[in-house]
Design an enzyme around this catalytic site. Structure first.
Site, mmCIF file in Angstrom:
data_model
loop_
_atom_site.group_PDB
_atom_site.id
_atom_site.type_symbol
_atom_site.label_atom_id
_atom_site.label_comp_id
_atom_site.label_asym_id
_atom_site.label_seq_id
_atom_site.Cartn_x
_atom_site.Cartn_y
_atom_site.Cartn_z
ATOM 1 N N GLU A 122 10.802 -9.609 -4.374
ATOM 2 C CA GLU A 122 11.415 -8.132 -3.533
ATOM 3 C C GLU A 122 12.776 -8.436 -3.445
ATOM 4 O O GLU A 122 13.761 -7.497 -3.635
ATOM 5 C CB GLU A 122 10.601 -7.790 -2.362
ATOM 6 N N LYS B 83 6.562 1.360 11.783
ATOM 7 C CA LYS B 83 7.362 0.298 11.261
ATOM 8 C C LYS B 83 8.608 0.062 11.868
ATOM 9 O O LYS B 83 9.335 -0.674 11.968
ATOM 10 C CB LYS B 83 7.356 0.112 9.737
ATOM 11 N N GLY C 143 7.262 -9.168 3.258
ATOM 12 C CA GLY C 143 6.467 -10.132 2.912
ATOM 13 C C GLY C 143 5.040 -10.299 3.165
ATOM 14 O O GLY C 143 4.298 -11.053 3.053
ATOM 15 N N GLY C 144 4.810 -9.253 3.956
ATOM 16 C CA GLY C 144 3.286 -9.109 4.488
ATOM 17 C C GLY C 144 2.349 -9.252 3.048
ATOM 18 O O GLY C 144 1.048 -9.492 3.044
ATOM 19 N N SER D 129 0.798 -1.287 -0.024
ATOM 20 C CA SER D 129 0.004 -0.034 -0.079
ATOM 21 C C SER D 129 0.768 1.222 0.042
ATOM 22 O O SER D 129 0.606 2.158 -0.509
ATOM 23 C CB SER D 129 -0.816 -0.043 1.279
ATOM 24 N N ALA E 11 8.167 -1.833 4.103
ATOM 25 C CA ALA E 11 8.661 -2.701 4.768
ATOM 26 C C ALA E 11 7.598 -3.062 5.984
ATOM 27 O O ALA E 11 6.823 -2.380 6.187
ATOM 28 C CB ALA E 11 9.702 -2.452 5.634
#
Ligand code: 5RP
Length: 226
Positions: free
Chosen positions: A103, A121, A95-96, A30, A83
């Site tokens: 990536e 984050k 990897g969410g 996003s 991230a």
């Protein structure tokens, strides 16, 4: 400010790292979508982009950017991606959005990794966010048992098949105090395609969205081996 507004702020700020005429690496998620929106408004003429997912490729094409095959590119000056967590040395969990393998491939081609994220984050120790691991389905049982032996609680992400046709395990309860060592170890397990620890492919710069504006963190390059 909402988390969405903070993401938009850093997405906009990241456009300053884009150089006309160069190839750009573009990640997934996003926050990256906000960056792509900002890039569309700038109308920079890029030589093309290497993308980390089918979703990002579609978004790039929609704004008129040519998507290049990673195999046709030897080096990418700048890679912009989000991230799930980033520590004070630039190590990340990613990897969410299930795009971690591509990536890491794009990050490996990149000279600089510009991480864009909202301030939530930034963490002292990676691992509160469940660690994504892309696994070949045949190895799910054995890889899960190895994580349990390490003290983690693996959960298979239901209903998700990666762009590469594999499964994702999310591992809860790990405190990743030594990201490089843990990344190296998990990479040795048969059936693991990619672990979402980005230690060897850490960020060079992080743009963090905060209510008072964009905070830029520059990470020192790793020391050369003695
Ligand atoms: C996708 C990723 C993303 O960068 C990560 O999940 C952050 O996503 P968002 O910008 O939506 O918070 O690693 O695989």
């Amino acid at each position: 400010m909402t988390q969405d507004e903070l993401k938009a702020l850093v997405g906009q700020a990241a456009v300053e790292f884009v150089v006309s005429g160069q190839i750009l690496g573009v990640g997934t998620g996003s926050t990256v979508n906000k960056f792509i929106d900002a890039l569309a408004a700038r109308r920079d003429h890029l030589a093309g982009a290497v993308s980390s997912s089918e979703e990002t490729s579609a978004r790039l094409r929609a704004i008129g950017i040519r998507v290049l095959d990673a195999n046709d590119v030897q080096s990418i000056p700048v890679y912009i991606d989000g991230a799930d967590e980033i520590d004070h040395s630039g190590h990340m969990i990613k990897g969410g959005g299930a795009a971690l393998t591509r990536e890491k491939i794009v990050a490996d081609l990149a000279e600089r990794f510009i991480c864009i994220a909202d301030e939530s984050k930034l963490v002292d120790v990676l691992g509160a966010y469940p660690l994504p691991v892309e696994v070949i389905p045949m190895a799910l049982g054995q890889v899960s048992r190895r994580f349990e032996a390490m003290g983690g609680k693996p959960k298979t992400r239901r209903g998700i098949v990666t762009d590469n046709g594999h499964t994702i395990i999310d591992v809860h309860g790990l405190a990743i105090t030594e990201p490089l060592a843990m990344e190296d170890e998990i990479n040795q397990w048969p059936g693991v395609v990619t672990v979402g620890i980005f230690g060897r492919h850490r960020a060079s710069v992080c743009l963090l969205g905060t209510p008072s504006g964009v905070r830029r963190i520059d990470f020192l390059p790793a020391a050369a081996p003695a």
